[in-house]
Design an enzyme around this catalytic site. Structure first.
Site, PDB file in Angstrom:
ATOM      1  N   ARG A   1       0.728   8.362   0.054  1.00  0.00           N
ATOM      2  CA  ARG A   1      -0.525   8.762   0.693  1.00  0.00           C
ATOM      3  C   ARG A   1      -1.174   7.643   1.496  1.00  0.00           C
ATOM      4  NH1 ARG A   1       0.614  11.946  -3.144  1.00  0.00           N
ATOM      5  NH2 ARG A   1       1.370  10.006  -3.994  1.00  0.00           N
ATOM      6  N   THR A   2      -1.323   6.471   0.903  1.00  0.00           N
ATOM      7  CA  THR A   2      -2.068   5.407   1.586  1.00  0.00           C
ATOM      8  C   THR A   2      -1.323   4.999   2.859  1.00  0.00           C
ATOM      9  OG1 THR A   2      -2.788   4.702  -0.592  1.00  0.00           O
ATOM     10  CG2 THR A   2      -3.218   3.193   1.211  1.00  0.00           C
TER      11      THR A   2
ATOM     12  N   LYS B   1      13.530 -14.268   1.192  1.00  0.00           N
ATOM     13  CA  LYS B   1      13.989 -15.668   1.330  1.00  0.00           C
ATOM     14  C   LYS B   1      12.997 -16.624   0.693  1.00  0.00           C
ATOM     15  CE  LYS B   1      15.825 -14.421   5.858  1.00  0.00           C
ATOM     16  NZ  LYS B   1      15.442 -14.492   7.273  1.00  0.00           N
TER      17      LYS B   1
ATOM     18  N   ARG C   1      -0.991  -3.650   0.906  1.00  0.00           N
ATOM     19  CA  ARG C   1      -0.921  -3.239  -0.506  1.00  0.00           C
ATOM     20  C   ARG C   1      -0.028  -4.246  -1.217  1.00  0.00           C
ATOM     21  NH1 ARG C   1       0.178   2.509  -3.330  1.00  0.00           N
ATOM     22  NH2 ARG C   1      -1.970   2.703  -2.663  1.00  0.00           N
TER      23      ARG C   1
ATOM     24  N   HIS D   1      -9.049  -0.477  -5.105  1.00  0.00           N
ATOM     25  CA  HIS D   1      -8.412   0.418  -4.131  1.00  0.00           C
ATOM     26  C   HIS D   1      -9.544   1.026  -3.291  1.00  0.00           C
ATOM     27  CE1 HIS D   1      -5.611   2.890  -2.145  1.00  0.00           C
ATOM     28  NE2 HIS D   1      -4.984   3.453  -3.162  1.00  0.00           N
TER      29      HIS D   1
END
Ligand code: CP
Length: 298
Positions: free
Chosen positions: A47-48, A76, A97, A125
């Protein structure tokens, strides 16, 4: 969410409302024409990530997507600060995120462009909170709302952000969770300092008849240090047709999604279920946040 005043939140929600016809594809907009938005998702998301993508595309902007972390130079050993410094030169705004608590605030210190927090660890959030508030305003009302926040209140970043925002509207909050997953004491104390009286219980049955909104959340397996602890609590709370026999007819059920077992599918077709509309409202609210953060509207 602690950074926002009630006036600022209302302003974002009003802006989202004006953009809703664009989010629905009924009107066109070029607000982000010529702008590049980078999406850096170090944790899974449907969703986000996709509602940010839809928001950018509906506003005429372009997306720069890090894609899978495995295909990036993070593998890396590049640290987050360097990744952010570099991508600041490629994009006009970064949506991040990340599994680490506080990662978005740290990234903002190294970024030359605005950072939007798309969820950091189990702490915040905030863009989810804006869409939750927008949904509540559309489907019920915000001022003095009687709301139950239920499920994984210990690790649930959505409920952590939401309860601070709701405190600005004088909400009457009941926290419903197994004892092992109670709302962190620090948050309960913060809310009490803001003048709120908080109820806590482990019973949905004793709560459902007294609330206007039930905000259900998933017990998040991925946040448990010990898998056995997750097994013990995963199915303790469940919303079913039977439970809803005692509900107020105007009750609205929200859930940030994804759900696992905590809302029975039979609830989806009832008048109580608002969680799929809620997921749509991620587009106008994220449009508003993008446009305001980039400064194409004031
Ligand atoms: N509500 C939410 O954050 O969903 P995703 O994890 O799918 O983005």
């Amino acid at each position: 969410m602690k950074d926002f005043s009630r006036e600022e939140i209302d302003y974002v929600l009003d802006t989202a409302e004006k953009l809703e016809p664009v989010a629905r594809g009924e009107e066109r907009s070029k607000l982000l024409d010529g702008k590049i938005i980078a999406l850096l998702f170090f944790e899974p998301s449907t969703r986000t990530r996709l509602s940010f993508e839809a928001a950018v595309q509906r506003l005429g902007g372009k997306i720069l997507n890090l894609g899978s972390v495995e295909a990036s130079s993070v593998m890396k050993g590049e640290n987050l600060a360097d990744t952010i410094r570099v991508i600041s030169n490629y994009a006009d705004l970064i949506v991040l995120r990340h599994p680490l608590d506080g990662s978005a605030r740290m990234a903002a210190e190294f970024a030359g462009v605005p950072i939007i927090n798309g969820g950091d660890g189990s702490v915040n959030h905030p863009t989810q909170t804006f869409l939750d508030l927008y949904t509540i305003r559309r489907e019920s009302h915000l001022e003095g709302l009687k709301i139950a926040l239920a499920g994984d209140l210990k690790y649930g970043r959505t409920v952590h952000s939401l309860c601070y925002a709701l405190s600005l509207y004088g909400a009457e909050m009941t926290f419903v969770s197994p004892p092992e997953l109670r709302m962190p004491l620090e948050i309960v104390r913060d809310l009490q300092k803001r003048g709120l009286s908080i109820k806590e219980t482990d019973s949905l049955e004793k709560t459902i008849g007294d609330v206007e909104v039930l905000y259900m959340t998933r017990v998040q397996r991925e946040r448990f240090p010990d898998p056995e602890e997750y097994e013990k609590v995963k199915n303790r709370l469940k919303v079913t047709g039977d439970l809803l026999r005692s509900a107020d007819p105007n009750l609205k059920i929200l859930h940030p999604l994804p759900r696992v077992n905590e809302i029975s599918p039979e609830v989806d077709s009832t008048q109580y279920a608002s969680y799929f509309e809620q997921a749509f409202y991620g587009i106008p609210t994220r449009m508003a946040l993008l446009a305001l953060a980039i400064g194409v509207i004031e």
